[in-house]
Design an enzyme around this catalytic site. Structure first.
Site, PDB file in Angstrom:
ATOM      1  N   TYR A  35     -29.444 -13.724  13.400  1.00 17.27           N
ATOM      2  CA  TYR A  35     -29.235 -12.864  14.577  1.00 17.27           C
ATOM      3  C   TYR A  35     -29.407 -13.711  15.834  1.00 17.27           C
ATOM      4  O   TYR A  35     -30.502 -14.200  16.128  1.00 17.27           O
ATOM      5  CB  TYR A  35     -30.256 -11.745  14.533  1.00 17.27           C
ATOM      6  CG  TYR A  35     -30.024 -10.584  15.474  1.00 17.27           C
ATOM      7  CD1 TYR A  35     -29.578  -9.365  14.990  1.00 17.27           C
ATOM      8  CD2 TYR A  35     -30.308 -10.672  16.825  1.00 17.27           C
ATOM      9  CE1 TYR A  35     -29.405  -8.274  15.828  1.00 17.27           C
ATOM     10  CE2 TYR A  35     -30.128  -9.597  17.678  1.00 17.27           C
ATOM     11  CZ  TYR A  35     -29.681  -8.400  17.174  1.00 17.27           C
ATOM     12  OH  TYR A  35     -29.511  -7.319  18.016  1.00 17.27           O
ATOM     13  N   TYR A  45     -20.927  -9.070  19.772  1.00 19.55           N
ATOM     14  CA  TYR A  45     -22.305  -8.597  19.612  1.00 19.55           C
ATOM     15  C   TYR A  45     -22.271  -7.127  19.223  1.00 19.55           C
ATOM     16  O   TYR A  45     -22.061  -6.259  20.064  1.00 19.55           O
ATOM     17  CB  TYR A  45     -23.093  -8.777  20.912  1.00 19.55           C
ATOM     18  CG  TYR A  45     -24.470  -8.166  20.883  1.00 19.55           C
ATOM     19  CD1 TYR A  45     -25.522  -8.817  20.254  1.00 19.55           C
ATOM     20  CD2 TYR A  45     -24.718  -6.926  21.457  1.00 19.55           C
ATOM     21  CE1 TYR A  45     -26.784  -8.247  20.207  1.00 19.55           C
ATOM     22  CE2 TYR A  45     -25.977  -6.352  21.417  1.00 19.55           C
ATOM     23  CZ  TYR A  45     -27.008  -7.018  20.792  1.00 19.55           C
ATOM     24  OH  TYR A  45     -28.252  -6.460  20.744  1.00 19.55           O
TER      25      TYR A  45
END
Lengths: 410, 140
Positions: A314, A364
């Site tokens: 991430y 994202y």
């Protein structure tokens, strides 16, 4: 120059248990069988679609990918406050729901939806769980997290110190401390961003595709010194959905099953509220708060970091990729800067990281694109395919606990 | 080139929410004193102020002066104002060797930014909010 980093002595720092059967000690009975996604849009460009329209499109695509009908779904798994189960069932005509749960986290919980789905399948509570992640930042801009917060007696300190933006500002405090402690330079952060951009050059759906030079990186404006604009992830609209069912059923469906070999959400209590708190013990302050999750995942899967073929980390902010590489044992504490600068995270490196371009260069959608990429790598259909990938690590965001992760296996 | 000076963010319109556990901090701040809650049972400093000691679960605290602070980390933000000028704001974490484990999130002010370093000693002053005095720090 990357070979020396492979198979490190670090393997023994995780107390790796022998594997009891093919898919791990207590999991592997659940598999991801369907993946669906909308296109990825720059913030605001998904209009006039609503976020539920985006979710619906992703969910229908995931069902079709699996060779299922959306009416086969009887479970829902969310994170980041989730979505309305009732509205979804009305909208999509799902006849019954036997499981609906949300990981009690924001981006930290993204990989945790696989933990919820695996639990629902393994305990027989549901037969097919639809996992959903989506964002539409025109209505909810994550970069202004702190400004959007209702002030509380414990949370007012960010505001009074001038931290009125988002987590990028507080992770800048972590990044500077890390640089100071271990002599890491901005060139290391740059390499994380440049590597992500190298991966998106051939990806039509990625939002940032132009190759990036070190000079261009250094010319990027400082947003929260030492972090420049390019250290921050994109702001995206989009939705992704996954369908998880039993390993047994998965074998009869349309796609090569991707098994959930390990999944966890939780974390060390000392990590606490993470970037909202900033009082983590000194040693943990310069980490991604993922050591606890790493240990659990490796124990469940019965493997160690040297067995991971591709890591989907991430990447809301570039330094956190480096800290996760350390937390997950791909290199030693404090050596993450040298590690990435050796080329380790590139396609032919010791541990390829985010071959989809991640949050920094592709899109994202709060960790969802990382799960998609892990599935594509393990199906063997990824655009930047890592040859013979067998194990993929997926992480949720370094963020307040619970943080999460999963190891997937084909 | 002009030397950039860190200035405190404008907090005059900030209404600081308080509860029973944080009220003593703000009461001391009104008197110009920085006091931190220390567990009477085990001596552990807790932050932010709350109902339980995370080490021993005791509730009772003694409000204690932590001594001088140091910069643990910081970031530099440049905010463009309406008149075109740029305000340099330096949010920082202030650690106290005399109060192990507590880091205040507070800004550095009245300091040239090239004097702001991790480990630098700082001295305390105050910035007025709507209903509270906010601690700010200057590198000594």
């Amino acid at each position: 120059m990357t070979g020396g980093w492979r198979k490190p002595v670090l393997r023994h720092i995780f107390s790796v248990q022998p594997r009891l059967w093919r898919y791990g000690i207590n999991t592997g009975q659940a598999a991801i069988v369907g993946v669906g996604a909308t296109p990825y849009y720059f913030r605001g460009e998904s209009a006039p679609q609503t976020i539920y329209e985006l979710i619906g499109k992703a969910a229908l695509a995931a069902a079709a990918d699996a060779g299922l009908c959306i009416t086969d779904v009887d479970g829902l798994a969310f994170y980041a406050n989730g979505f309305e189960p009732g509205l979804l069932t009305e909208m999509l005509g799902i006849p019954e729901i036997n499981f609906a749960a949300t990981v009690a986290a924001q981006g930290g919980g993204s990989a945790g939806i696989l933990d919820l789905a695996a639990m629902a399948i393994e305990t027989g509570r549901a037969k097919a769980v639809l996992c959903i992640g989506a964002c539409q930042q025109s209505t909810r801009r994550y970069g202004l997290t702190f400004a959007n917060l209702v002030a509380t007696p414990n949370g007012i300190w960010s505001r009074t110190a001038g931290l009125t933006g988002g987590p990028g500002q507080t992770f800048a405090l972590v990044a500077r401390r890390y640089m100071h402690k271990f002599g890491v330079r901005r060139e290391a952060f740059a390499e994380v961003v440049m590597a992500s951009r190298a991966y998106t050059a051939n990806r039509p759906g990625a939002l940032r595709r132009k190759p990036l030079s070190l000079d261009e990186y250094m010319a990027s404006p400082m947003l929260a010194d030492p972090l420049c604009r390019l250290d921050f992830c994109l702001e995206t609209d989009g939705a992704l959905a996954f369908i998880v069912t039993s390993a047994e059923r998965a074998r009869d469906l349309a796609q090569r099953p991707v098994y959930i070999a390990a999944s966890a959400h939780g974390g060390s209590g000392d990590w606490g509220r993470s970037f909202f708190w900033l009082n983590m013990p000194d040693a943990m302050f310069t980490s991604a708060g993922a050591e606890h999750t790493a240990r659990r995942l490796y124990q469940q899967a019965g493997i160690g970091p040297a067995d991971i073929d591709v890591a989907l980390l991430y990447d809301h902010f570039s330094p956190l990729v480096i800290l996760q590489l350390e937390d997950y044992g791909f290199c030693r504490r404090g050596e993450g800067g040298d590690f990435v600068q050796s080329g380790a995270i590139r396609h032919n490196g010791a541990i390829p990281v985010n071959p989809h371009g991640g949050h920094l260069s592709e899109a994202y959608v709060i960790g969802m694109t990382h799960i998609r990429e892990a599935v594509e790598q393990l199906r063997g259909t990824a655009i930047n395919q890592i040859p013979n990938a067998q194990f993929a690590l997926v992480t949720g965001g370094p963020a307040p606990i619970p943080v999460s992760g999963a190891i997937l296996q084909n | 080139m002009n030397i950039e000076i860190a200035t405190a963010p404008d907090v005059r319109d900030v209404d600081v929410p308080k509860d029973a556990w944080t009220q003593p901090f703000w009461d001391a701040a009104e008197r110009g004193e920085l006091l931190l809650p220390r567990c009477v049972n085990c001596g552990h400093f807790r932050w932010p102020p709350g109902p339980f000691c995370p080490r021993c679960r005791s509730q009772t605290v003694a409000w204690t002066a932590p001594g001088a602070g140091q910069i643990y980390s910081f970031t530099i933000l440049r905010e463009k104002k309406d008149d075109g000028s740029v305000q340099v704001i330096v949010p920082a974490l202030i650690a106290f060797p005399g109060a192990d484990g507590v880091r205040l999130i507070a800004s550095i002010a009245a300091t040239p930014i090239d004097h702001i370093n991790i480990g630098a000693s700082v001295e305390l002053s105050w910035s007025p909010a709507k209903n509270a005095s906010i601690p700010i720090f200057r590198v000594t």
